[in-house]
Design an enzyme around this catalytic site. Structure first.
Site, PDB file in Angstrom:
ATOM      1  N   PRO A   1     -31.162   1.880 -59.239  1.00  0.00           N
ATOM      2  CA  PRO A   1     -29.716   2.074 -59.226  1.00  0.00           C
ATOM      3  C   PRO A   1     -29.106   1.523 -57.952  1.00  0.00           C
ATOM      4  O   PRO A   1     -29.699   1.607 -56.884  1.00  0.00           O
ATOM      5  CB  PRO A   1     -29.572   3.599 -59.287  1.00  0.00           C
ATOM      6  CG  PRO A   1     -30.824   4.117 -58.682  1.00  0.00           C
ATOM      7  CD  PRO A   1     -31.900   3.137 -59.015  1.00  0.00           C
ATOM      8  N   CYS A   2     -27.930   0.946 -58.061  1.00  0.00           N
ATOM      9  CA  CYS A   2     -27.233   0.362 -56.911  1.00  0.00           C
ATOM     10  C   CYS A   2     -25.735   0.404 -57.180  1.00  0.00           C
ATOM     11  O   CYS A   2     -25.301   0.701 -58.288  1.00  0.00           O
ATOM     12  CB  CYS A   2     -27.643  -1.094 -56.686  1.00  0.00           C
ATOM     13  SG  CYS A   2     -29.421  -1.372 -56.547  1.00  0.00           S
ATOM     14  N   THR A   3     -24.936   0.086 -56.161  1.00  0.00           N
ATOM     15  CA  THR A   3     -23.497  -0.090 -56.317  1.00  0.00           C
ATOM     16  C   THR A   3     -23.098  -1.325 -55.526  1.00  0.00           C
ATOM     17  O   THR A   3     -23.520  -1.495 -54.385  1.00  0.00           O
ATOM     18  CB  THR A   3     -22.716   1.128 -55.798  1.00  0.00           C
ATOM     19  OG1 THR A   3     -23.278   2.327 -56.327  1.00  0.00           O
ATOM     20  CG2 THR A   3     -21.253   1.035 -56.220  1.00  0.00           C
TER      21      THR A   3
END
Length: 493
Positions: free
Chosen positions: A5-7
């Site tokens: 997961p990343c942003t």
């Protein structure tokens, strides 16, 4: 294989405060895990000429003329390089990857290329390329952001991928965002110069000009045969002839409304507070809206501090803040925050017009971390950022940041003031040091002198950050120690 997961946030040159293009991404570990990171410079002689992926066992030869580049790889060996983000000596940057979502129609029409281990006499079947590989396979060989799209696109079409990903490429003039579609297809869109983009683990592009992608490629590019493939498998869901890739290739799952869309909502709400109604029963956009815009023109110019703030956020000022002490308590922690406990690092890459590119680096949970600027055109990096290992130590940036975060979280009300002071002090001193060394670099007589100045600057900035980190670590340790259950007010002193 290992979805991460990343942003991501991207800022066009006319949307930034100083004319820079900026690409930024949180790299997050999967639930319950943490990945120590380090900041290094890779010399051409260190770049492999024959590459073998650890996870997918794919093997391929690489060109003989790599450029030097920086990277933020895993500090503990075993799962591959995961170079993550960096800038090469042609002043082109890349961040990879943002894990994104898809849907069964896409994955049924072009399945992911997954590794198959040997079984019952059948030899192993290599998988495609993934996040582990992409920066290492692309960044050393490109001289513009567009070249990055084309090189990665060609690799995807030839070898495929085992996961859905979004990747950003940047030079001083352009930012391009590429999203993979199924096992072999892809599309890319140029970020409008006056806009910023927010990306929260979902396929994000919400408008695509196929004619441009098949023609002049002014603002769009795509894989060979994408249009025919879409027609063959009835993937275009539009009723008005305007292709919305998010509808065609993405997802609108219930899980998105808890895990993904709230992050985009908060970033847009922060940077465009008056453009739309974001709160209340009459809101135009909510944390669970499926039609949040991929890009927007900000209400004012965006700074490095703005990018750090939104990519560190935990829904401050809303009922959803897990640290909140007001409002409906049942809403706290409802949505997955951006600044989460398992942030590994944040890199904000700033291509500054007429000046050296800078990478602003944060390690561990961004809600409690600082952002340390590093000149990117270097042949070595400071030990404080490069000497990370799997052993916990206060002598490096990753572990010091991780310790501060865990202690400050456990003593949030008492420690938050220390964190705010820590963040503001390091940011201000970082800007001051950049301003001083920018002036020295402008007056330097030759390339050798400029390289020496960049190394000197990075060493001084790292020393400043190390001192500030040590001081803050002591303060939050004291706050946490004073709150221990075996505390007693009476003493002999």
């Amino acid at each position: 294989m290992l979805p991460v997961p990343c942003t991501t946030m991207l800022v066009g040159k006319n949307a930034s405060y100083d004319g820079s293009t900026m690409i930024a991404r949180n790299d997050d570990s999967g639930s319950g895990s943490f990945t120590p990171k380090k900041f290094v410079s890779i010399a051409p002689e260190q770049q492999p000429r024959h590459y073998r992926s650890v996870l997918s066992h794919l093997e391929l030869d690489l060109p003989e003329n790599p450029l030097r580049y920086t990277a933020v790889p895993n500090a503990v060996a075993g799962k591959g390089i995961w170079a993550a983000s960096g800038v090469n000596e042609a002043n082109v940057a890349m961040t990879a990857t943002e894990t994104i979502t898809s849907n069964p129609r896409v994955l049924g029409a072009d399945p992911l290329v997954e590794y198959l281990p040997p079984k019952d006499g059948r030899p192993e079947v290599p998988g495609g390329i993934g996040e582990e590989d992409m920066v290492c396979l692309v960044l050393p060989y490109i001289r513009t952001a567009r070249e990055g799209v084309r090189r990665l696109g060609a690799l995807l079409e030839r070898y495929g991928t085992y996961e859905m990903n979004g990747i950003a490429f940047q030079d001083s003039d352009e930012i391009w965002w590429l999203e993979t579609i199924g096992g072999h297809h892809w599309m890319a869109r140029r970020v409008p110069d006056d806009c910023y983009v927010v990306m929260p683990n979902q396929l994000g592009i919400d408008r695509f000009d196929m004619d441009d992608a098949l023609g002049e490629q002014k603002a769009f590019m795509a894989s060979t045969g994408l249009k025919q493939w879409m027609e063959d498998y009835h993937l275009d869901l539009s009723l008005n002839g305007v292709l919305n890739p998010r509808d065609a290739f993405g997802s609108h799952d219930d899980a998105d409304h808890v895990y993904n869309t709230p992050r985009a909502w908060y970033m847009l709400r922060t940077l465009n507070p008056h453009t739309r109604r974001w709160d209340g029963p009459q809101a135009d956009c909510t944390p669970e809206s499926d039609d949040l815009p991929w890009c927007m023109v900000p209400e004012r110019k965006i700074t490095v501090e703005d990018v750090k703030y939104v990519l560190s956020s935990h829904y401050q000022g809303t009922p959803y803040d897990p640290y909140g002490a007001y409002g409906d308590g049942s809403q706290r922690g409802k949505y997955r925050t951006i600044g989460i406990n398992r942030n590994d690092f944040l890199a904000i890459i700033q291509m500054r017009p007429g000046r050296d590119p800078v990478e602003w680096l944060s390690f561990a949970s961004n809600a409690f971390s600082v952002s340390v600027p590093m000149y990117a055109a270097v042949t070595r990096t400071p030990d404080y950022l490069a000497n990370t290992t799997g052993a916990v130590s206060t002598g490096n940036y990753y572990w010091c940041s991780r310790l501060i975060a865990a202690m400050a979280d456990a003593s949030y009300k008492k420690s938050q003031f220390h964190i705010e002071h820590y963040q503001e002090r390091v940011a201000a001193r970082g800007h001051a040091l950049l301003n001083r060394y920018d002036a020295l670099l402008a007056a330097a007589p030759d390339d050798a002198a400029r390289l020496a100045l960049r190394h000197q600057a990075n060493d001084e900035i790292a020393a400043m950050a190390e001192q500030a980190g040590a001081e803050t670590l002591k303060l939050v340790l004291d706050e946490l120690s004073n709150g221990m259950k075996n505390a007693f007010s009476r003493s002999d002193a």
